[in-house]
Write a protein that holds these residues in place. Structure first.
Motif, PDB file in Angstrom:
ATOM      1  N   GLY A  35       4.695   1.764  -2.588  1.00 38.46           N
ATOM      2  CA  GLY A  35       5.343   0.536  -2.240  1.00 38.46           C
ATOM      3  C   GLY A  35       5.734   0.231  -3.933  1.00 38.46           C
ATOM      4  O   GLY A  35       5.493   0.858  -4.801  1.00 38.46           O
ATOM      5  N   ARG A  36       6.533  -0.720  -4.017  1.00 39.44           N
ATOM      6  CA  ARG A  36       7.377  -1.083  -5.518  1.00 39.44           C
ATOM      7  C   ARG A  36       6.303  -1.747  -6.183  1.00 39.44           C
ATOM      8  O   ARG A  36       6.444  -1.947  -7.388  1.00 39.44           O
ATOM      9  CB  ARG A  36       8.548  -1.752  -5.262  1.00 39.44           C
ATOM     10  N   ASP A  37       5.363  -2.765  -5.315  1.00 35.93           N
ATOM     11  CA  ASP A  37       4.544  -3.704  -6.172  1.00 35.93           C
ATOM     12  C   ASP A  37       3.138  -3.188  -6.363  1.00 35.93           C
ATOM     13  O   ASP A  37       2.384  -2.912  -5.290  1.00 35.93           O
ATOM     14  CB  ASP A  37       4.523  -5.051  -5.249  1.00 35.93           C
ATOM     15  N   GLN A  38       2.788  -2.876  -7.660  1.00 35.19           N
ATOM     16  CA  GLN A  38       1.269  -2.404  -7.780  1.00 35.19           C
ATOM     17  C   GLN A  38       0.365  -3.238  -7.366  1.00 35.19           C
ATOM     18  O   GLN A  38      -0.673  -2.783  -6.596  1.00 35.19           O
ATOM     19  CB  GLN A  38       1.089  -2.124  -9.111  1.00 35.19           C
ATOM     20  N   THR A  39       0.373  -4.428  -7.431  1.00 37.63           N
ATOM     21  CA  THR A  39      -0.818  -5.446  -7.120  1.00 37.63           C
ATOM     22  C   THR A  39      -0.991  -5.253  -5.578  1.00 37.63           C
ATOM     23  O   THR A  39      -2.112  -5.292  -5.149  1.00 37.63           O
ATOM     24  CB  THR A  39      -0.164  -6.845  -7.585  1.00 37.63           C
ATOM     25  N   LYS A  40       0.143  -5.503  -4.694  1.00 35.77           N
ATOM     26  CA  LYS A  40       0.185  -5.508  -3.369  1.00 35.77           C
ATOM     27  C   LYS A  40      -0.372  -4.065  -2.905  1.00 35.77           C
ATOM     28  O   LYS A  40      -1.121  -4.245  -1.783  1.00 35.77           O
ATOM     29  CB  LYS A  40       1.294  -5.701  -2.832  1.00 35.77           C
ATOM     30  N   LEU A  41      -0.118  -3.039  -3.494  1.00 33.95           N
ATOM     31  CA  LEU A  41      -0.565  -1.601  -3.220  1.00 33.95           C
ATOM     32  C   LEU A  41      -2.059  -1.643  -3.294  1.00 33.95           C
ATOM     33  O   LEU A  41      -2.745  -1.093  -2.389  1.00 33.95           O
ATOM     34  CB  LEU A  41       0.137  -0.659  -3.994  1.00 33.95           C
ATOM     35  N   VAL A  42      -2.492  -2.195  -4.392  1.00 37.50           N
ATOM     36  CA  VAL A  42      -4.001  -2.102  -4.684  1.00 37.50           C
ATOM     37  C   VAL A  42      -4.741  -3.018  -3.664  1.00 37.50           C
ATOM     38  O   VAL A  42      -5.964  -2.587  -3.279  1.00 37.50           O
ATOM     39  CB  VAL A  42      -4.207  -2.712  -6.087  1.00 37.50           C
ATOM     40  N   GLN A  43      -4.285  -4.241  -3.086  1.00 37.99           N
ATOM     41  CA  GLN A  43      -4.728  -4.921  -2.157  1.00 37.99           C
ATOM     42  C   GLN A  43      -4.825  -4.210  -0.728  1.00 37.99           C
ATOM     43  O   GLN A  43      -5.783  -4.497  -0.089  1.00 37.99           O
ATOM     44  CB  GLN A  43      -3.924  -6.359  -2.115  1.00 37.99           C
ATOM     45  N   ALA A  44      -3.540  -3.715  -0.641  1.00 38.50           N
ATOM     46  CA  ALA A  44      -3.665  -2.811   0.781  1.00 38.50           C
ATOM     47  C   ALA A  44      -4.520  -1.822   0.858  1.00 38.50           C
ATOM     48  O   ALA A  44      -4.997  -1.499   1.630  1.00 38.50           O
ATOM     49  CB  ALA A  44      -2.245  -2.333   0.874  1.00 38.50           C
ATOM     50  N   ALA A  45      -4.670  -0.770  -0.221  1.00 38.20           N
ATOM     51  CA  ALA A  45      -5.663   0.166  -0.456  1.00 38.20           C
ATOM     52  C   ALA A  45      -7.110  -0.312  -0.141  1.00 38.20           C
ATOM     53  O   ALA A  45      -7.740   0.302   0.621  1.00 38.20           O
ATOM     54  CB  ALA A  45      -5.468   0.942  -1.743  1.00 38.20           C
ATOM     55  N   ALA A  46      -7.359  -1.429  -0.839  1.00 42.92           N
ATOM     56  CA  ALA A  46      -8.605  -1.997  -0.707  1.00 42.92           C
ATOM     57  C   ALA A  46      -9.018  -2.348   0.626  1.00 42.92           C
ATOM     58  O   ALA A  46     -10.057  -2.378   1.400  1.00 42.92           O
ATOM     59  CB  ALA A  46      -8.943  -3.129  -1.618  1.00 42.92           C
ATOM     60  N   SER A  47      -7.973  -3.054   1.616  1.00 39.28           N
ATOM     61  CA  SER A  47      -8.268  -3.579   2.950  1.00 39.28           C
ATOM     62  C   SER A  47      -8.571  -2.741   3.781  1.00 39.28           C
ATOM     63  O   SER A  47      -9.051  -2.871   4.885  1.00 39.28           O
ATOM     64  CB  SER A  47      -6.893  -4.340   3.086  1.00 39.28           C
ATOM     65  N   LEU A  48      -8.162  -1.185   3.434  1.00 40.61           N
ATOM     66  CA  LEU A  48      -8.369  -0.225   4.331  1.00 40.61           C
ATOM     67  C   LEU A  48      -9.987   0.317   4.586  1.00 40.61           C
ATOM     68  O   LEU A  48     -10.325   0.767   5.280  1.00 40.61           O
ATOM     69  CB  LEU A  48      -7.548   0.991   4.156  1.00 40.61           C
ATOM     70  N   GLY A  49     -10.777  -0.089   3.494  1.00 45.00           N
ATOM     71  CA  GLY A  49     -12.032  -0.041   3.366  1.00 45.00           C
ATOM     72  C   GLY A  49     -12.490   1.490   3.308  1.00 45.00           C
ATOM     73  O   GLY A  49     -13.722   1.731   3.425  1.00 45.00           O
ATOM     74  N   VAL A  50     -11.716   2.548   2.979  1.00 43.37           N
ATOM     75  CA  VAL A  50     -12.223   3.904   2.835  1.00 43.37           C
ATOM     76  C   VAL A  50     -11.704   4.670   1.600  1.00 43.37           C
ATOM     77  O   VAL A  50     -10.681   5.381   1.673  1.00 43.37           O
ATOM     78  CB  VAL A  50     -11.833   4.627   4.073  1.00 43.37           C
ATOM     79  N   PRO A  51     -11.959   4.289   0.504  1.00 43.69           N
ATOM     80  CA  PRO A  51     -11.501   4.819  -0.844  1.00 43.69           C
ATOM     81  C   PRO A  51     -11.281   6.199  -0.869  1.00 43.69           C
ATOM     82  O   PRO A  51     -10.486   6.673  -1.365  1.00 43.69           O
ATOM     83  CB  PRO A  51     -12.226   4.058  -1.802  1.00 43.69           C
ATOM     84  N   GLY A  52     -12.262   6.811  -0.295  1.00 44.15           N
ATOM     85  CA  GLY A  52     -12.191   8.302  -0.226  1.00 44.15           C
ATOM     86  C   GLY A  52     -11.178   8.964   0.436  1.00 44.15           C
ATOM     87  O   GLY A  52     -10.681  10.170   0.446  1.00 44.15           O
ATOM     88  N   GLN A  53     -10.423   8.123   1.416  1.00 45.53           N
ATOM     89  CA  GLN A  53      -9.448   8.742   2.016  1.00 45.53           C
ATOM     90  C   GLN A  53      -7.965   8.241   1.672  1.00 45.53           C
ATOM     91  O   GLN A  53      -6.953   8.478   2.232  1.00 45.53           O
ATOM     92  CB  GLN A  53      -9.662   8.461   3.320  1.00 45.53           C
ATOM     93  N   VAL A  54      -8.077   7.322   0.674  1.00 41.26           N
ATOM     94  CA  VAL A  54      -6.763   6.695   0.375  1.00 41.26           C
ATOM     95  C   VAL A  54      -6.414   6.674  -1.078  1.00 41.26           C
ATOM     96  O   VAL A  54      -7.097   6.574  -2.158  1.00 41.26           O
ATOM     97  CB  VAL A  54      -6.852   5.140   0.641  1.00 41.26           C
ATOM     98  N   ALA A  55      -5.113   6.810  -1.363  1.00 50.10           N
ATOM     99  CA  ALA A  55      -4.197   7.162  -2.638  1.00 50.10           C
ATOM    100  C   ALA A  55      -3.253   6.226  -2.891  1.00 50.10           C
ATOM    101  O   ALA A  55      -2.733   5.828  -1.526  1.00 50.10           O
ATOM    102  CB  ALA A  55      -4.165   8.543  -3.155  1.00 50.10           C
ATOM    103  N   TYR A  56      -2.594   5.875  -3.742  1.00 51.53           N
ATOM    104  CA  TYR A  56      -1.626   5.040  -3.530  1.00 51.53           C
ATOM    105  C   TYR A  56      -0.630   5.169  -4.970  1.00 51.53           C
ATOM    106  O   TYR A  56      -1.107   6.019  -6.022  1.00 51.53           O
ATOM    107  CB  TYR A  56      -1.726   3.643  -3.726  1.00 51.53           C
ATOM    108  N   VAL A  57       0.718   5.089  -4.743  1.00 53.11           N
ATOM    109  CA  VAL A  57       1.645   5.370  -5.803  1.00 53.11           C
ATOM    110  C   VAL A  57       2.761   4.236  -5.955  1.00 53.11           C
ATOM    111  O   VAL A  57       3.423   4.209  -4.653  1.00 53.11           O
ATOM    112  CB  VAL A  57       2.496   6.766  -5.687  1.00 53.11           C
ATOM    113  N   ALA A  58       2.724   3.637  -7.034  1.00 55.61           N
ATOM    114  CA  ALA A  58       3.819   2.417  -7.138  1.00 55.61           C
ATOM    115  C   ALA A  58       4.932   2.946  -7.652  1.00 55.61           C
ATOM    116  O   ALA A  58       5.101   3.912  -8.628  1.00 55.61           O
ATOM    117  CB  ALA A  58       3.349   1.249  -7.901  1.00 55.61           C
ATOM    118  N   GLY A  59       6.312   2.722  -6.701  1.00 56.62           N
ATOM    119  CA  GLY A  59       7.495   3.208  -7.351  1.00 56.62           C
ATOM    120  C   GLY A  59       8.703   3.042  -6.505  1.00 56.62           C
ATOM    121  O   GLY A  59       8.368   2.946  -5.185  1.00 56.62           O
ATOM    122  N   ASP A  60       9.982   2.940  -6.678  1.00 51.41           N
ATOM    123  CA  ASP A  60      11.055   2.751  -6.088  1.00 51.41           C
ATOM    124  C   ASP A  60      11.390   4.170  -5.434  1.00 51.41           C
ATOM    125  O   ASP A  60      11.457   5.289  -6.208  1.00 51.41           O
ATOM    126  CB  ASP A  60      12.284   2.473  -7.019  1.00 51.41           C
TER     127      ASP A  60
END
Length: 245
Positions: A35-60
């Motif tokens: 997604g474009r918003d780093q803060t929202k991505l961090v929150q989205a990743a945390a909401s999934l509750g499985v950090p070992g299965q989730v990565a994220y990349v902020a960018g257009d």
């Protein structure tokens, strides 16, 4: 989609994309959010509750670098890419004569060019892996049947390009066992629509209601496992295109 496979999902900090991420991790897959918003991505990743299965990349996604970074992240964290869901995009109504050149450029960049560039990055990786893969684009049934009271020429031109890309790539990539399909939603209850008005569109569908995010997710999951299906546009529209009540 099987356990331990990796899915890249663009536009996944909310709405359809985040619901897809939740469904895939529940099935044991790894996901790379975007997604474009780093803060929202961090929150989205945390909401999934499985950090070992989730990565994220902020960018257009309209920048080639974003697609390359998504692939590099998937490879570094999870060993490869098995599926791409091109969900990111913008959509809003506006009268044709009032659309500015800047607005048109924005839709073409975000909806079409971004899908094209991210898909290029992922396909290069899938080809190098040699085990095939699946690409699922999110389009819209309004490409086939517009709504007179909902003028949206600029986003529809860009989404029409996504539908065309689906058919072209399905033919080009079949030899590599890379399947390419599109889910084409009707009106779905997402942050793109005004909460106070969205249900008013329910009457245009045979089922006399709008769709829910989970129903779009169900269609993507079906195509993810449909090993003999490619070049297909799957409508999720409550019968809007088939006929109106």
């Amino acid at each position: 989609m099987t356990k331990n496979q990796t899915v890249v999902i663009t536009g996944s900090s909310s709405g359809i994309g985040l619901d897809l991420a939740r469904a895939f991790v529940h099935r044991g897959a790894n996901v790379v959010l975007n997604g474009r918003d780093q803060t929202k991505l961090v929150q989205a990743a945390a909401s999934l509750g499985v950090p070992g299965q989730v990565a994220y990349v902020a960018g257009d996604i309209g920048s080639r670098e974003t697609g390359d970074t998504l692939v590099r992240t998937a490879v570094d964290r999870f060993g490869g890419v098995d599926m791409l869901v091109n969900n990111a995009g913008d959509f809003a109504p506006k009268a044709f004569v009032d659309v500015s050149e800047e607005e048109l450029d924005g839709y073409l960049r975000g909806n079409l060019k971004g899908t094209f560039l991210v898909t290029q990055s992922v396909v290069r990786q899938m080809k190098s892996q040699g085990r095939g893969g699946s690409i699922i684009n999110i389009g819209t049934v309004l490409v086939d049947h517009a709504i007179a009271g909902f003028p949206a020429s600029a986003p529809l031109v860009s989404k029409g390009g996504v539908h065309a890309l689906t058919i072209s790539l399905a033919a080009e990539l079949a030899a590599d066992n890379i399947r390419v399909n599109t889910v084409a939603p009707g009106v779905i209850r997402t942050p793109l629509h005004d909460r106070s008005e969205v249900d008013s569109f329910g009457g245009i569908a045979l089922m006399k209601r709008i769709g829910e995010v989970a129903e779009t997710t169900g269609a993507v999951l079906y195509l993810a496992g449909a090993e003999f299906t490619t070049g297909h546009v799957l409508r999720v529209d409550g019968g809007y295109v088939t006929g109106r009540a």
